[in-house]
Design a protein around this motif. Structure first.
Motif, PDB file in Angstrom:
ATOM      1  N   PRO A   1      10.187  31.928 -91.559  1.00 50.76           N
ATOM      2  CA  PRO A   1      10.971  32.242 -90.357  1.00 50.76           C
ATOM      3  C   PRO A   1      11.507  30.951 -89.741  1.00 50.76           C
ATOM      4  O   PRO A   1      11.009  29.851 -90.017  1.00 50.76           O
ATOM      5  CB  PRO A   1       9.938  32.912 -89.435  1.00 50.76           C
ATOM      6  N   ASP A   2      12.500  31.073 -88.878  1.00 55.34           N
ATOM      7  CA  ASP A   2      13.159  29.903 -88.295  1.00 55.34           C
ATOM      8  C   ASP A   2      12.262  29.090 -87.362  1.00 55.34           C
ATOM      9  O   ASP A   2      12.641  27.995 -86.959  1.00 55.34           O
ATOM     10  CB  ASP A   2      14.417  30.334 -87.541  1.00 55.34           C
ATOM     11  N   TYR A   3      11.096  29.623 -87.006  1.00 56.38           N
ATOM     12  CA  TYR A   3      10.233  28.870 -86.101  1.00 56.38           C
ATOM     13  C   TYR A   3       9.227  27.987 -86.845  1.00 56.38           C
ATOM     14  O   TYR A   3       8.436  27.275 -86.226  1.00 56.38           O
ATOM     15  CB  TYR A   3       9.482  29.813 -85.147  1.00 56.38           C
ATOM     16  N   VAL A   4       9.235  28.020 -88.172  1.00 54.08           N
ATOM     17  CA  VAL A   4       8.319  27.196 -88.963  1.00 54.08           C
ATOM     18  C   VAL A   4       9.022  25.874 -89.274  1.00 54.08           C
ATOM     19  O   VAL A   4       9.890  25.807 -90.143  1.00 54.08           O
ATOM     20  CB  VAL A   4       7.893  27.895 -90.265  1.00 54.08           C
ATOM     21  N   GLY A   5       8.692  24.841 -88.530  1.00 54.05           N
ATOM     22  CA  GLY A   5       9.347  23.554 -88.717  1.00 54.05           C
ATOM     23  C   GLY A   5       8.936  22.556 -87.661  1.00 54.05           C
ATOM     24  O   GLY A   5       7.934  22.755 -86.953  1.00 54.05           O
ATOM     25  N   ARG A   6       9.714  21.482 -87.536  1.00 51.72           N
ATOM     26  CA  ARG A   6       9.373  20.400 -86.601  1.00 51.72           C
ATOM     27  C   ARG A   6      10.594  19.968 -85.800  1.00 51.72           C
ATOM     28  O   ARG A   6      11.690  19.850 -86.343  1.00 51.72           O
ATOM     29  CB  ARG A   6       8.822  19.193 -87.366  1.00 51.72           C
ATOM     30  N   CYS A   7      10.367  19.713 -84.499  1.00 51.10           N
ATOM     31  CA  CYS A   7      11.428  19.231 -83.617  1.00 51.10           C
ATOM     32  C   CYS A   7      11.534  17.711 -83.734  1.00 51.10           C
ATOM     33  O   CYS A   7      10.522  17.015 -83.832  1.00 51.10           O
ATOM     34  CB  CYS A   7      11.134  19.631 -82.172  1.00 51.10           C
ATOM     35  N   ASP A   8      12.765  17.200 -83.706  1.00 49.13           N
ATOM     36  CA  ASP A   8      12.989  15.751 -83.782  1.00 49.13           C
ATOM     37  C   ASP A   8      12.475  15.026 -82.537  1.00 49.13           C
ATOM     38  O   ASP A   8      12.175  13.838 -82.586  1.00 49.13           O
ATOM     39  CB  ASP A   8      14.486  15.438 -83.921  1.00 49.13           C
ATOM     40  N   HIS A   9      12.392  15.748 -81.412  1.00 48.80           N
ATOM     41  CA  HIS A   9      11.985  15.118 -80.153  1.00 48.80           C
ATOM     42  C   HIS A   9      10.450  15.043 -80.103  1.00 48.80           C
ATOM     43  O   HIS A   9       9.774  15.850 -79.482  1.00 48.80           O
ATOM     44  CB  HIS A   9      12.534  15.910 -78.962  1.00 48.80           C
ATOM     45  N   GLU A  10       9.923  14.033 -80.792  1.00 55.19           N
ATOM     46  CA  GLU A  10       8.484  13.933 -80.997  1.00 55.19           C
ATOM     47  C   GLU A  10       7.717  13.633 -79.717  1.00 55.19           C
ATOM     48  O   GLU A  10       6.532  13.944 -79.611  1.00 55.19           O
ATOM     49  CB  GLU A  10       8.196  12.858 -82.048  1.00 55.19           C
ATOM     50  N   HIS A  11       8.363  13.009 -78.750  1.00 54.08           N
ATOM     51  CA  HIS A  11       7.674  12.664 -77.505  1.00 54.08           C
ATOM     52  C   HIS A  11       7.795  13.767 -76.463  1.00 54.08           C
ATOM     53  O   HIS A  11       6.803  14.217 -75.905  1.00 54.08           O
ATOM     54  CB  HIS A  11       8.231  11.362 -76.931  1.00 54.08           C
ATOM     55  N   SER A  12       9.023  14.218 -76.215  1.00 58.55           N
ATOM     56  CA  SER A  12       9.247  15.162 -75.123  1.00 58.55           C
ATOM     57  C   SER A  12       8.885  16.593 -75.484  1.00 58.55           C
ATOM     58  O   SER A  12       8.383  17.342 -74.649  1.00 58.55           O
ATOM     59  CB  SER A  12      10.715  15.089 -74.677  1.00 58.55           C
ATOM     60  N   CYS A  13       9.122  17.002 -76.726  1.00 54.41           N
ATOM     61  CA  CYS A  13       8.885  18.396 -77.118  1.00 54.41           C
ATOM     62  C   CYS A  13       7.577  18.570 -77.899  1.00 54.41           C
ATOM     63  O   CYS A  13       6.744  19.397 -77.590  1.00 54.41           O
ATOM     64  CB  CYS A  13      10.067  18.898 -77.956  1.00 54.41           C
ATOM     65  N   GLN A  14       7.432  17.792 -78.955  1.00 54.29           N
ATOM     66  CA  GLN A  14       6.218  17.776 -79.781  1.00 54.29           C
ATOM     67  C   GLN A  14       5.964  19.092 -80.523  1.00 54.29           C
ATOM     68  O   GLN A  14       4.841  19.363 -80.944  1.00 54.29           O
ATOM     69  CB  GLN A  14       4.988  17.412 -78.934  1.00 54.29           C
ATOM     70  N   TYR A  15       7.015  19.905 -80.710  1.00 53.88           N
ATOM     71  CA  TYR A  15       6.823  21.166 -81.442  1.00 53.88           C
ATOM     72  C   TYR A  15       6.740  20.888 -82.934  1.00 53.88           C
ATOM     73  O   TYR A  15       7.611  20.241 -83.516  1.00 53.88           O
ATOM     74  CB  TYR A  15       7.977  22.116 -81.159  1.00 53.88           C
ATOM     75  N   HIS A  16       5.672  21.363 -83.567  1.00 49.64           N
ATOM     76  CA  HIS A  16       5.492  21.211 -85.014  1.00 49.64           C
ATOM     77  C   HIS A  16       4.645  22.377 -85.521  1.00 49.64           C
ATOM     78  O   HIS A  16       3.428  22.413 -85.341  1.00 49.64           O
ATOM     79  CB  HIS A  16       4.814  19.881 -85.344  1.00 49.64           C
ATOM     80  N   TYR A  17       5.326  23.360 -86.102  1.00 48.93           N
ATOM     81  CA  TYR A  17       4.644  24.552 -86.618  1.00 48.93           C
ATOM     82  C   TYR A  17       4.668  24.458 -88.143  1.00 48.93           C
ATOM     83  O   TYR A  17       5.704  24.587 -88.781  1.00 48.93           O
ATOM     84  CB  TYR A  17       5.375  25.811 -86.143  1.00 48.93           C
ATOM     85  N   LYS A  18       3.501  24.211 -88.724  1.00 47.30           N
ATOM     86  CA  LYS A  18       3.388  23.941 -90.154  1.00 47.30           C
ATOM     87  C   LYS A  18       3.248  25.224 -90.972  1.00 47.30           C
ATOM     88  O   LYS A  18       2.845  26.275 -90.440  1.00 47.30           O
ATOM     89  CB  LYS A  18       2.187  23.036 -90.422  1.00 47.30           C
ATOM     90  N   PRO A  19       3.532  25.161 -92.293  1.00 45.53           N
ATOM     91  CA  PRO A  19       3.310  26.321 -93.156  1.00 45.53           C
ATOM     92  C   PRO A  19       1.867  26.806 -93.111  1.00 45.53           C
ATOM     93  O   PRO A  19       1.603  28.012 -93.156  1.00 45.53           O
ATOM     94  CB  PRO A  19       3.683  25.786 -94.543  1.00 45.53           C
ATOM     95  N   SER A  20       0.913  25.858 -92.981  1.00 43.83           N
ATOM     96  CA  SER A  20      -0.494  26.256 -92.906  1.00 43.83           C
ATOM     97  C   SER A  20      -0.757  27.088 -91.652  1.00 43.83           C
ATOM     98  O   SER A  20      -1.568  28.033 -91.676  1.00 43.83           O
ATOM     99  CB  SER A  20      -1.397  25.023 -92.913  1.00 43.83           C
ATOM    100  N   ASP A  21      -0.059  26.747 -90.541  1.00 43.29           N
ATOM    101  CA  ASP A  21      -0.185  27.550 -89.316  1.00 43.29           C
ATOM    102  C   ASP A  21       0.386  28.945 -89.529  1.00 43.29           C
ATOM    103  O   ASP A  21      -0.171  29.945 -89.057  1.00 43.29           O
ATOM    104  CB  ASP A  21       0.557  26.864 -88.159  1.00 43.29           C
ATOM    105  N   TYR A  22       1.504  28.993 -90.255  1.00 45.37           N
ATOM    106  CA  TYR A  22       2.154  30.284 -90.513  1.00 45.37           C
ATOM    107  C   TYR A  22       1.243  31.204 -91.329  1.00 45.37           C
ATOM    108  O   TYR A  22       1.065  32.381 -90.996  1.00 45.37           O
ATOM    109  CB  TYR A  22       3.467  30.053 -91.254  1.00 45.37           C
ATOM    110  N   PHE A  23       0.634  30.662 -92.386  1.00 48.46           N
ATOM    111  CA  PHE A  23      -0.248  31.486 -93.224  1.00 48.46           C
ATOM    112  C   PHE A  23      -1.530  31.866 -92.491  1.00 48.46           C
ATOM    113  O   PHE A  23      -2.079  32.953 -92.709  1.00 48.46           O
ATOM    114  CB  PHE A  23      -0.567  30.757 -94.520  1.00 48.46           C
ATOM    115  N   LYS A  24      -1.981  30.973 -91.613  1.00 52.56           N
ATOM    116  CA  LYS A  24      -3.176  31.276 -90.829  1.00 52.56           C
ATOM    117  C   LYS A  24      -2.923  32.451 -89.893  1.00 52.56           C
ATOM    118  O   LYS A  24      -3.787  33.320 -89.698  1.00 52.56           O
ATOM    119  CB  LYS A  24      -3.596  30.044 -90.032  1.00 52.56           C
TER     120      LYS A  24
END
Length: 340
Positions: free
Chosen positions: A41-64
């Motif tokens: 899905p489109d929410y499985v990925g990482r945001c470039d804004h590592e400081h301000s956003c910090q969003y990082h949803y990994k494949p392992s999170d998706y399967f979990k």
């Protein structure tokens, strides 16, 4: 060589999406299945804004969170497979050298010239091989040149000539030279920005200082020239075991941005296995205010907090434009004594 089955999608024009957390456009990179069996899905990925956003949803999170998908795709458990490594691609050095010009339309050059003066800024840009691109009406090219002098990549970034900060609105203006040249299937293997400086035998005993931003490396190199300043190109960037091999036998100090200190501290053992000595500075954390921490400032921000002689002169010219005419007429320069 070991490669992971699930990886962040390689950049190509239009591949970045809107981040599901911060809502900013063209800053979100999806994970993809290199075997083509799973469409995340489109929410499985990482945001470039590592400081301000910090969003990082990994494949392992998706399967979990989606055990059914795990059961349906059990082969995913074998995430690694031995493959024949593809040769690293390089960019023709003549292209790089042609870019080392037209600084009058380079926004970062314009800003730093107001801080250090045009002569010193030219020296820094030539030393670090910083170029100018026509993209976005004029932008900065940070060439990644390895110790062998090969141009591995050229990162194109747009800066505000007045503030010296990256232009991030309405989107993040970042591209790569190989993308702009239309080099398809380009196998980019990044190296440290400034790595080519390590090839100088006379600098073999100098301590290496590593920061995140290429601009920060330039600023710090001017203020603290005793160190060899290199940049990873981001909190993660090329900060990996393979890229760090060039630091073997060196003394290294990490200067992370505020809010990235703990992340970089965890990387110190990796460096200690390669370097003569490796430490992570907490200088900024000790001196920063809560507001500065929330802004994620870096060492360049602190170094630039007080006006340099060149900045003072520029403010005087703004108040009295006739002063510039006087300087041009008599070809006046700031005295070295003033700059010390």
């Amino acid at each position: 060589m070991i490669e992971y089955r699930f990886t962040l999608q390689k950049y190509k024009r239009g591949s970045k999406l809107t981040c599901p957390k911060c809502g900013k456009k063209q800053c979100f990179v999806k994970y993809v299945d290199t075997e083509g069996q799973i469409a995340f899905p489109d929410y499985v990925g990482r945001c470039d804004h590592e400081h301000s956003c910090q969003y990082h949803y990994k494949p392992s999170d998706y399967f979990k969170n989606n055990p059914i998908a795990l059961e349906e795709r059990k082969p995913w458990r074998s995430q690694t497979t031995a493959v024949q490594p593809k040769p690293i691609d390089y960019i023709d050095r003549s292209i790089m050298y042609r870019s080392l010009a037209n600084y009058e339309r380079n926004p970062l050059f314009i800003f730093l010239s107001g801080v250090f003066g045009e002569k010193e800024t030219s020296r820094l840009f030539k030393l670090y091989k910083v170029g100018t691109s026509k993209k976005w009406g004029g932008s900065t090219v940070f060439w990644q040149i390895d110790r062998q002098g090969r141009a591995r990549a050229g990162k194109i970034m747009l800066y505000n000539p007045e503030t010296g900060y990256r232009v991030k609105e309405p989107r993040s203006y970042v591209s790569w030279v190989h993308t702009e040249l239309g080099l398809k299937h380009f196998n980019m293997k990044q190296c440290l920005f400034g790595e080519h400086l390590l090839a100088d035998a006379s600098s073999s005993t100098r301590t290496v200082a590593i920061v995140e931003s290429e601009k920060t490396a330039l600023v710090a190199a001017q203020f603290i020239p005793d160190f060899i300043w290199l940049a990873t190109g981001g909190m993660h960037g090329c900060f990996n075991s393979k890229a760090m091999q060039v630091l073997r036998g060196r003394e290294v100090i990490l200067f992370p941005d505020l809010k990235a200190t703990e992340e970089w501290r965890r990387k110190v053992p990796m460096l200690q296995s390669v370097c003569k000595r490796a430490t992570c500075s907490d200088l900024l954390e000790k001196m920063a205010t809560d507001e500065q921490r929330s802004q994620g400032l870096d060492i360049a921000d602190f170094l630039l907090m007080e006006d340099t002689p060149q900045m003072i002169l520029q403010k005087m010219i703004e108040r009295n434009p006739a002063l510039q005419t006087l300087i041009d007429t008599f070809d006046l320069e700031l005295m070295d004594a003033m700059q010390e």
